[in-house]
Design a protein around this motif. Sequence first.
Motif, PDB file in Angstrom:
ATOM      1  N   GLN A 135       0.840  -1.176   0.000  1.00 19.30           N
ATOM      2  CA  GLN A 135       0.000   0.000   0.000  1.00 19.30           C
ATOM      3  C   GLN A 135       0.883   1.236   0.000  1.00 19.30           C
ATOM      4  O   GLN A 135       2.093   1.157   0.218  1.00 19.30           O
ATOM      5  CB  GLN A 135      -0.890   0.042   1.231  1.00 19.30           C
ATOM      6  N   GLY A 136       0.277   2.401  -0.213  1.00 21.51           N
ATOM      7  CA  GLY A 136       1.040   3.635  -0.130  1.00 21.51           C
ATOM      8  C   GLY A 136       0.653   4.616  -1.209  1.00 21.51           C
ATOM      9  O   GLY A 136      -0.139   4.328  -2.105  1.00 21.51           O
ATOM     10  N   MET A 137       1.209   5.831  -1.078  1.00 24.64           N
ATOM     11  CA  MET A 137       0.957   6.868  -2.074  1.00 24.64           C
ATOM     12  C   MET A 137       2.294   7.300  -2.670  1.00 24.64           C
ATOM     13  O   MET A 137       3.314   7.339  -1.988  1.00 24.64           O
ATOM     14  CB  MET A 137       0.209   8.053  -1.474  1.00 24.64           C
ATOM     15  N   PHE A 139       4.210  10.103  -5.576  1.00 21.71           N
ATOM     16  CA  PHE A 139       4.060  11.402  -6.219  1.00 21.71           C
ATOM     17  C   PHE A 139       4.998  11.540  -7.410  1.00 21.71           C
ATOM     18  O   PHE A 139       6.114  11.025  -7.399  1.00 21.71           O
ATOM     19  CB  PHE A 139       4.375  12.529  -5.229  1.00 21.71           C
ATOM     20  N   GLY A 274       6.073  10.393  -1.212  1.00 20.12           N
ATOM     21  CA  GLY A 274       5.265   9.433  -0.473  1.00 20.12           C
ATOM     22  C   GLY A 274       5.998   8.730   0.645  1.00 20.12           C
ATOM     23  O   GLY A 274       5.383   8.096   1.489  1.00 20.12           O
ATOM     24  N   ASP A 287       6.157   1.544  -4.789  1.00 19.67           N
ATOM     25  CA  ASP A 287       7.011   2.621  -4.290  1.00 19.67           C
ATOM     26  C   ASP A 287       7.876   3.167  -5.415  1.00 19.67           C
ATOM     27  O   ASP A 287       8.098   4.378  -5.513  1.00 19.67           O
ATOM     28  CB  ASP A 287       7.940   2.098  -3.182  1.00 19.67           C
ATOM     29  N   GLN A 313      -0.521  12.445  -7.740  1.00 22.84           N
ATOM     30  CA  GLN A 313      -0.478  11.460  -6.669  1.00 22.84           C
ATOM     31  C   GLN A 313      -1.233  10.210  -7.105  1.00 22.84           C
ATOM     32  O   GLN A 313      -2.363  10.303  -7.596  1.00 22.84           O
ATOM     33  CB  GLN A 313      -1.116  11.982  -5.375  1.00 22.84           C
ATOM     34  N   LEU A 314      -0.584   9.060  -6.942  1.00 24.92           N
ATOM     35  CA  LEU A 314      -1.221   7.761  -7.133  1.00 24.92           C
ATOM     36  C   LEU A 314      -1.177   7.025  -5.802  1.00 24.92           C
ATOM     37  O   LEU A 314      -0.168   7.086  -5.091  1.00 24.92           O
ATOM     38  CB  LEU A 314      -0.480   6.941  -8.198  1.00 24.92           C
ATOM     39  N   ALA A 315      -2.262   6.337  -5.456  1.00 25.19           N
ATOM     40  CA  ALA A 315      -2.297   5.581  -4.197  1.00 25.19           C
ATOM     41  C   ALA A 315      -2.799   4.171  -4.460  1.00 25.19           C
ATOM     42  O   ALA A 315      -3.696   3.963  -5.298  1.00 25.19           O
ATOM     43  CB  ALA A 315      -3.197   6.283  -3.180  1.00 25.19           C
ATOM     44  N   TYR A 316      -2.235   3.201  -3.742  1.00 23.73           N
ATOM     45  CA  TYR A 316      -2.528   1.792  -3.974  1.00 23.73           C
ATOM     46  C   TYR A 316      -2.786   1.058  -2.664  1.00 23.73           C
ATOM     47  O   TYR A 316      -2.338   1.474  -1.593  1.00 23.73           O
ATOM     48  CB  TYR A 316      -1.357   1.117  -4.694  1.00 23.73           C
ATOM     49  N   PRO A 323      -5.334   1.746  -8.926  1.00 27.10           N
ATOM     50  CA  PRO A 323      -5.069   2.679  -7.828  1.00 27.10           C
ATOM     51  C   PRO A 323      -6.355   3.050  -7.097  1.00 27.10           C
ATOM     52  O   PRO A 323      -7.426   3.129  -7.711  1.00 27.10           O
ATOM     53  CB  PRO A 323      -4.468   3.896  -8.537  1.00 27.10           C
ATOM     54  N   SER A 325      -6.746   5.911  -5.686  1.00 22.50           N
ATOM     55  CA  SER A 325      -7.001   7.317  -5.988  1.00 22.50           C
ATOM     56  C   SER A 325      -5.975   7.833  -6.979  1.00 22.50           C
ATOM     57  O   SER A 325      -4.840   7.346  -7.039  1.00 22.50           O
ATOM     58  CB  SER A 325      -6.970   8.177  -4.714  1.00 22.50           C
TER      59      SER A 325
END
Length: 410
Positions: A135-137, A139, A274, A287, A313-316, A323, A325
């Motif tokens: 997981q994580g965001m 940039f 991130g 990452d 920004q991508l988040a998973y 993603p 978001s």
Amino acid sequence: MLQGCCPVRALARLYFEDFLVNRQLFSSESVTEGHPDKIADQISDGVLDAVVAQDPRSRVACESLLTTGLIVVAGEITTNATVDYQEIARQAVRQVGYTDAAFGFDADTCGVLISIHQQSGDIAMGVDKDGAGDQGMMFGYACDETPEKMPLPIALAHRLARRLSETRRSGELDFLRPDGKTQVTVEYVDGQPVRLDAIVVSSQHSDAVSTEELRTRIRKQVIDPVLPAGMADAKTQYHINPTGRFVIGGPMGDTGVTGRKIIVDTYGGMGRHGGGAFSGKDATKVDRSAAYMARYIAKNVVAAGLARRCEVQLAYAIGVAEPVSVLVDTFGTGSISAGQISDAVRQVFKLTPRGIIETLQLRRPIFQKTAAFGHFGRNEPEFTWEAENQAEALLSAAGVASNAIAGARA
């Protein structure tokens, strides 16, 4: 106090000018390939490249630590490849230039400890189904301050670091040693870079050179050839080896660890981060791969003229392919709304880990080169995320004609 003015009027004028003009100083740093943290990054990415060269679908999470006389390589690697981890570590140090005990570290005589095991089966379950490896965001950032669409402070800091390396390797400045750091402070007025306020260069060196000679020659042969014309002035400050001595450096002077230079690796602090490091990780780790994709998107947004500054920004979620978001921020510089750009981004770019890997060709042994002088703003062919080949597709998806954008900019 201003000459010829009463004190009250002088203060009022200064206050009014500062109110009308937004002046800011922003600094970014870089380090050479001989900085201990960067050596650790290069070892970890050297391991990744060696493994991926034999087995492109390998899972790699490798970290390294260096200290006086010792390298430790540890992590999780699942692969069919057979590689000599110890020799990879020694070769990375050798390439950097630590080949003599007189430099404080020697690739051929230091100790090397290896602690490698396989990736956790719990993580593998999600990744095997093309889901994200964690997981994580992440940039990505781009702007129109430089031809490479990077912020000017980090772009110049990298150029200075690279120039230190070039003059050392060529023998032009034969007293330099591999470890070094640079820093550039740029003055911005209303968001635009207008002048260079401070330049800092520190390089490890032999004991034989005097501080006076080192400072004179670094200024002449490293700094002056790199600085853009007209950006430095009489008030620009130069700090060259400010302490006057930097003989002990590299892993002897400071412990190096993989992933400890994440701001150097990205945008010098101008864009957000991130928090996840890049080096030593294969492309299933978002990452790294999603940060590359976010840069690719942001750079194409700017190349298309849809914004002068763009952060993506991508988040998973771990094990989930799409993603959770996607956010586009143009900081008020967009020619259309950020929401329109975001919709176009989702249409044009494949944002699953598999889509990112295929788009950017990330199952190749290309990563050790990224581990020094930044992962972004590079023009070498391996850096596929630096291409600007989706600008027209973004314009089309946004329903905007390129001539309309050009007219709006004019």
